[in-house]
Design an enzyme around this catalytic site. Structure first.
Site, PDB file in Angstrom:
ATOM      1  N   ASP A  23      38.786   4.284 -72.214  1.00  0.00           N
ATOM      2  CA  ASP A  23      37.519   4.634 -71.397  1.00  0.00           C
ATOM      3  C   ASP A  23      37.547   3.567 -70.432  1.00  0.00           C
ATOM      4  O   ASP A  23      38.027   2.532 -70.366  1.00  0.00           O
ATOM      5  CB  ASP A  23      36.389   4.440 -72.271  1.00  0.00           C
ATOM      6  N   ASP A  49      38.441   7.093 -56.756  1.00  0.00           N
ATOM      7  CA  ASP A  49      39.448   6.432 -55.909  1.00  0.00           C
ATOM      8  C   ASP A  49      39.186   6.593 -54.357  1.00  0.00           C
ATOM      9  O   ASP A  49      39.619   5.655 -53.822  1.00  0.00           O
ATOM     10  CB  ASP A  49      40.771   7.135 -56.191  1.00  0.00           C
TER      11      ASP A  49
END
Length: 203
Positions: free
Chosen positions: A68, A163
């Protein structure tokens, strides 16, 4: 070595395979016939990673690992954190909506420091009877962190998730601009996966 990765996220699967290399055969949930939506009800990354790995271990009786990841932003008290994937709400993982919400939340902040943190939970099945009728398990956790900052607008076309708006410390490009090869050597997931690989190589 063959090991199950508790995900059907192709981006994460490809990333893990690239980082671990040819010494490991990483198998997705789909490949073992698991299409269930595994619960993630933990309050921490550690709890969620272990919950996913435990689900696969309990239902398929195989060694497995799950991860996670959370983006923790200083100015927001560590948010979105464990809720990073569904930060904008809704059923799915809407990266565009998540980034838009985060940029909106940060518009009045000069402190844009943040970090990505990945936790991997590994459950190894250990037989203690020659016939295999009884077994015990070993649980291990590995953490990877990369510090950086949230920029003001998206840049770059590679990667996934946050990102395009995360610029790692020591670089003038976002994860989405740096490309897979560089990201896979410096990212949070890379660092956690390296610790996982180092452990697996001792078995």
């Amino acid at each position: 070595m063959k090991i199950i990765f508790a995900t059907n996220n192709q981006h994460k699967l490809d990333e893990i395979k690239n980082i671990l290399g040819d010494g490991f055969e990483v198998v997705s949930l789909k490949e073992i016939g698991c299409s269930e939506d595994i619960p993630e009800t933990g309050k921490t990354l550690e709890e969620n990673a272990l919950q996913k790995a435990q689900y696969v271990y309990d239902h398929y009786h195989v060694s497995c690992f799950a991860d996670d990841t959370g983006l923790e932003v200083d100015a927001l008290g560590g948010a979105p954190g464990v809720y990073s994937a569904r930060y904008a709400g809704g059923e799915g993982h809407d990266s565009e909506a998540n980034m838009a919400k985060l940029l909106h939340e940060l518009k009045n902040y000069s402190n844009r420091k943040a970090r990505f943190r990945t936790v991997i939970a590994l459950i190894m099945k250990k037989d203690i009877c020659p016939c295999g009728c009884t077994s015990i398990k070993e649980i291990h956790q590995f953490e990877g962190i990369v510090n950086g900052e949230i920029i003001h607008e998206k840049r770059g076309g590679e990667g996934f998730g946050y990102d395009p708006i995360f610029q790692p410390e020591g670089y003038d490009k976002t994860f989405a601009e740096l490309g897979t090869n560089i990201k896979n050597t410096i990212s949070h997931r890379a660092r956690a996966t390296q610790k996982l690989a180092e452990y697996l190589k001792t078995l």
